[in-house]
Design a protein around this motif. Sequence first.
Motif, PDB file in Angstrom:
ATOM      1  N   ARG A  50     -31.882  47.140 -43.460  1.00  0.00           N
ATOM      2  CA  ARG A  50     -32.440  46.506 -42.270  1.00  0.00           C
ATOM      3  C   ARG A  50     -32.537  47.517 -41.131  1.00  0.00           C
ATOM      4  O   ARG A  50     -31.682  48.394 -40.980  1.00  0.00           O
ATOM      5  CB  ARG A  50     -31.554  45.321 -41.861  1.00  0.00           C
ATOM      6  CG  ARG A  50     -31.976  44.590 -40.606  1.00  0.00           C
ATOM      7  CD  ARG A  50     -33.286  43.880 -40.780  1.00  0.00           C
ATOM      8  NE  ARG A  50     -33.660  43.125 -39.582  1.00  0.00           N
ATOM      9  CZ  ARG A  50     -34.861  42.617 -39.400  1.00  0.00           C
ATOM     10  NH1 ARG A  50     -35.794  42.769 -40.309  1.00  0.00           N
ATOM     11  NH2 ARG A  50     -35.139  41.933 -38.299  1.00  0.00           N
ATOM     12  N   ASP A  51     -33.612  47.420 -40.338  1.00  0.00           N
ATOM     13  CA  ASP A  51     -33.893  48.285 -39.187  1.00  0.00           C
ATOM     14  C   ASP A  51     -34.311  49.688 -39.595  1.00  0.00           C
ATOM     15  O   ASP A  51     -34.431  50.572 -38.738  1.00  0.00           O
ATOM     16  CB  ASP A  51     -32.692  48.362 -38.232  1.00  0.00           C
ATOM     17  CG  ASP A  51     -32.373  47.017 -37.608  1.00  0.00           C
ATOM     18  OD1 ASP A  51     -33.309  46.232 -37.404  1.00  0.00           O
ATOM     19  OD2 ASP A  51     -31.193  46.748 -37.331  1.00  0.00           O
ATOM     20  N   GLU A  52     -34.526  49.925 -40.883  1.00  0.00           N
ATOM     21  CA  GLU A  52     -35.085  51.190 -41.350  1.00  0.00           C
ATOM     22  C   GLU A  52     -36.359  50.898 -42.136  1.00  0.00           C
ATOM     23  O   GLU A  52     -36.527  49.829 -42.718  1.00  0.00           O
ATOM     24  CB  GLU A  52     -34.087  51.956 -42.213  1.00  0.00           C
ATOM     25  CG  GLU A  52     -32.888  52.486 -41.439  1.00  0.00           C
ATOM     26  CD  GLU A  52     -31.967  53.326 -42.297  1.00  0.00           C
ATOM     27  OE1 GLU A  52     -31.251  54.165 -41.736  1.00  0.00           O
ATOM     28  OE2 GLU A  52     -31.959  53.133 -43.541  1.00  0.00           O
TER      29      GLU A  52
ATOM     30  N   LYS B  67     -44.739  61.783 -36.233  1.00  0.00           N
ATOM     31  CA  LYS B  67     -43.916  60.622 -35.903  1.00  0.00           C
ATOM     32  C   LYS B  67     -43.781  60.395 -34.405  1.00  0.00           C
ATOM     33  O   LYS B  67     -43.482  59.284 -33.969  1.00  0.00           O
ATOM     34  CB  LYS B  67     -42.521  60.781 -36.518  1.00  0.00           C
ATOM     35  CG  LYS B  67     -42.505  60.781 -38.030  1.00  0.00           C
ATOM     36  CD  LYS B  67     -41.086  60.912 -38.556  1.00  0.00           C
ATOM     37  CE  LYS B  67     -41.059  60.913 -40.076  1.00  0.00           C
ATOM     38  NZ  LYS B  67     -39.675  61.030 -40.592  1.00  0.00           N
TER      39      LYS B  67
ATOM     40  N   VAL C 265     -37.714  57.495 -35.608  1.00  0.00           N
ATOM     41  CA  VAL C 265     -36.332  57.906 -35.888  1.00  0.00           C
ATOM     42  C   VAL C 265     -35.721  57.096 -37.036  1.00  0.00           C
ATOM     43  O   VAL C 265     -34.732  57.534 -37.644  1.00  0.00           O
ATOM     44  CB  VAL C 265     -35.451  57.757 -34.629  1.00  0.00           C
ATOM     45  CG1 VAL C 265     -35.911  58.726 -33.550  1.00  0.00           C
ATOM     46  CG2 VAL C 265     -35.479  56.317 -34.097  1.00  0.00           C
ATOM     47  N   ASN C 266     -36.273  55.936 -37.340  1.00  0.00           N
ATOM     48  CA  ASN C 266     -35.710  55.094 -38.396  1.00  0.00           C
ATOM     49  C   ASN C 266     -36.503  55.188 -39.698  1.00  0.00           C
ATOM     50  O   ASN C 266     -36.279  54.405 -40.616  1.00  0.00           O
ATOM     51  CB  ASN C 266     -35.648  53.637 -37.940  1.00  0.00           C
ATOM     52  CG  ASN C 266     -37.028  53.065 -37.645  1.00  0.00           C
ATOM     53  OD1 ASN C 266     -37.960  53.788 -37.305  1.00  0.00           O
ATOM     54  ND2 ASN C 266     -37.161  51.757 -37.772  1.00  0.00           N
ATOM     55  N   GLN C 267     -37.441  56.137 -39.786  1.00  0.00           N
ATOM     56  CA  GLN C 267     -38.171  56.323 -41.021  1.00  0.00           C
ATOM     57  C   GLN C 267     -37.344  57.142 -42.005  1.00  0.00           C
ATOM     58  O   GLN C 267     -36.780  58.176 -41.632  1.00  0.00           O
ATOM     59  CB  GLN C 267     -39.510  57.021 -40.774  1.00  0.00           C
ATOM     60  CG  GLN C 267     -40.562  56.137 -40.148  1.00  0.00           C
ATOM     61  CD  GLN C 267     -41.931  56.801 -40.149  1.00  0.00           C
ATOM     62  OE1 GLN C 267     -42.082  57.950 -40.564  1.00  0.00           O
ATOM     63  NE2 GLN C 267     -42.935  56.080 -39.686  1.00  0.00           N
ATOM     64  N   ILE C 268     -37.268  56.679 -43.239  1.00  0.00           N
ATOM     65  CA  ILE C 268     -36.510  57.387 -44.266  1.00  0.00           C
ATOM     66  C   ILE C 268     -37.363  57.533 -45.514  1.00  0.00           C
ATOM     67  O   ILE C 268     -38.338  56.802 -45.711  1.00  0.00           O
ATOM     68  CB  ILE C 268     -35.198  56.639 -44.617  1.00  0.00           C
ATOM     69  CG1 ILE C 268     -35.511  55.257 -45.203  1.00  0.00           C
ATOM     70  CG2 ILE C 268     -34.296  56.521 -43.400  1.00  0.00           C
ATOM     71  CD1 ILE C 268     -34.291  54.531 -45.734  1.00  0.00           C
TER      72      ILE C 268
ATOM     73  N   THR D 121     -40.498  45.679 -37.899  1.00  0.00           N
ATOM     74  CA  THR D 121     -39.531  46.713 -37.537  1.00  0.00           C
ATOM     75  C   THR D 121     -40.258  47.887 -36.895  1.00  0.00           C
ATOM     76  O   THR D 121     -41.307  48.322 -37.387  1.00  0.00           O
ATOM     77  CB  THR D 121     -38.752  47.191 -38.771  1.00  0.00           C
ATOM     78  OG1 THR D 121     -38.077  46.081 -39.355  1.00  0.00           O
ATOM     79  CG2 THR D 121     -37.724  48.252 -38.398  1.00  0.00           C
TER      80      THR D 121
ATOM     81  N   GLY E 257     -41.510  51.479 -35.960  1.00  0.00           N
ATOM     82  CA  GLY E 257     -41.694  52.656 -36.801  1.00  0.00           C
ATOM     83  C   GLY E 257     -42.384  52.386 -38.117  1.00  0.00           C
ATOM     84  O   GLY E 257     -42.662  53.327 -38.867  1.00  0.00           O
ATOM     85  N   TYR E 258     -42.669  51.113 -38.403  1.00  0.00           N
ATOM     86  CA  TYR E 258     -43.301  50.762 -39.686  1.00  0.00           C
ATOM     87  C   TYR E 258     -44.759  51.194 -39.693  1.00  0.00           C
ATOM     88  O   TYR E 258     -45.502  50.980 -38.736  1.00  0.00           O
ATOM     89  CB  TYR E 258     -43.204  49.260 -39.918  1.00  0.00           C
ATOM     90  CG  TYR E 258     -43.883  48.782 -41.185  1.00  0.00           C
ATOM     91  CD1 TYR E 258     -43.183  48.692 -42.372  1.00  0.00           C
ATOM     92  CD2 TYR E 258     -45.233  48.422 -41.175  1.00  0.00           C
ATOM     93  CE1 TYR E 258     -43.795  48.241 -43.534  1.00  0.00           C
ATOM     94  CE2 TYR E 258     -45.860  47.974 -42.329  1.00  0.00           C
ATOM     95  CZ  TYR E 258     -45.136  47.884 -43.499  1.00  0.00           C
ATOM     96  OH  TYR E 258     -45.751  47.446 -44.639  1.00  0.00           O
TER      97      TYR E 258
ATOM     98  N   ASN F 242     -41.031  54.396 -31.323  1.00  0.00           N
ATOM     99  CA  ASN F 242     -39.632  54.851 -31.421  1.00  0.00           C
ATOM    100  C   ASN F 242     -39.529  56.259 -31.994  1.00  0.00           C
ATOM    101  O   ASN F 242     -38.461  56.674 -32.454  1.00  0.00           O
ATOM    102  CB  ASN F 242     -38.825  53.881 -32.279  1.00  0.00           C
ATOM    103  CG  ASN F 242     -39.282  53.887 -33.725  1.00  0.00           C
ATOM    104  OD1 ASN F 242     -40.393  54.337 -34.034  1.00  0.00           O
ATOM    105  ND2 ASN F 242     -38.439  53.399 -34.614  1.00  0.00           N
TER     106      ASN F 242
END
Length: 317
Positions: A155-157, A134, A142-145, A265, A267-268, A139
């Motif tokens: 939103r934003d993840e 990653k 950090v917003n990957q789940i 977004t 990190g996508y 970024n």
Amino acid sequence: MGAHKQNGEINYCRRPPDRPFLQKIKYALWNPEEGKVLGRTPHRWGVIGLIYLVMYICIIIFFSICMTGLLYTMDEKIPYFQLADSIIGDNPGMGHRPLIFEEGALIWYIKGNKTQYQKYIDNLNEFLLPYENKSMLINKGVNQIDCPNELRPPRDEVCAFDVTKIGACTKDTDYGYSGDKPCFVIKLNKLYGFKPDYYDTLEDLPEDIPQHIRDYMTEHTAPEERRKVWVSCAGERGADRDALGDLKYYPHPGFSQSYFPYDNTAGYLSPLVFVEMQNPGRRQILNIRCRAWAKNIRYSESLKNRLGSTHLEIMID
């Protein structure tokens, strides 16, 4: 060339004096008799310089005003023209890996010759590096789940793609190239704002959709597991289909709804489908076409204007 008379008048019609060639060049650069540099007096050069200075300052001001107005109406994340209004259009394209651009869509190697197939392994390793690390992302991911329920994240993840669920198509197995089951990767190109219209019920499926998709939908009855852009690969001609053999798709034969719509977004990463060839024929070129299945993805079999699919060729000697 003009000359001043004694009464202050200027004679513009006076013929310039004859001078040797080198002296003409010298006088063109600096004329001591009339005080001119390159044909103009310092006063005239000053006037011309002032005119150009004012003109370029005005141009810069007008350009800055136009750029400010343009940038004010634009968004760094949201394209001004989208889908059908854009040059790209509203039909997403497809791609595949490995892809050695110098060789085009052909994957060719001699079975057991690592020197020949190593470049395909390296190409896949390079392509999958952001998925495995990653920190390669802007970024840092950090917003990957994780999206185990295959639902669209907040939103934003964004959903992380799990590279541990790709069956035998792993780095440890050389993606099958060291054995008899080579793998390739299928991806759907990013298209801002595209919302797939899914085939999510058995009744909706078109008659020509492959059986492996029907089998998957029969085994997985949850609605969120069925909302996928389905993927299928097959030989383009009869001889290709006979020699291609069976295929396996990992982690499943489609792109989950959790990755759509793409909205730029950070990190996508595009979802992937790994295709493992179980028993490909040898010593012949296998022409393979992989296509995406959704109600609003147009498909064309034309080689010149390919829609909703990607083409690759594999030859194993």
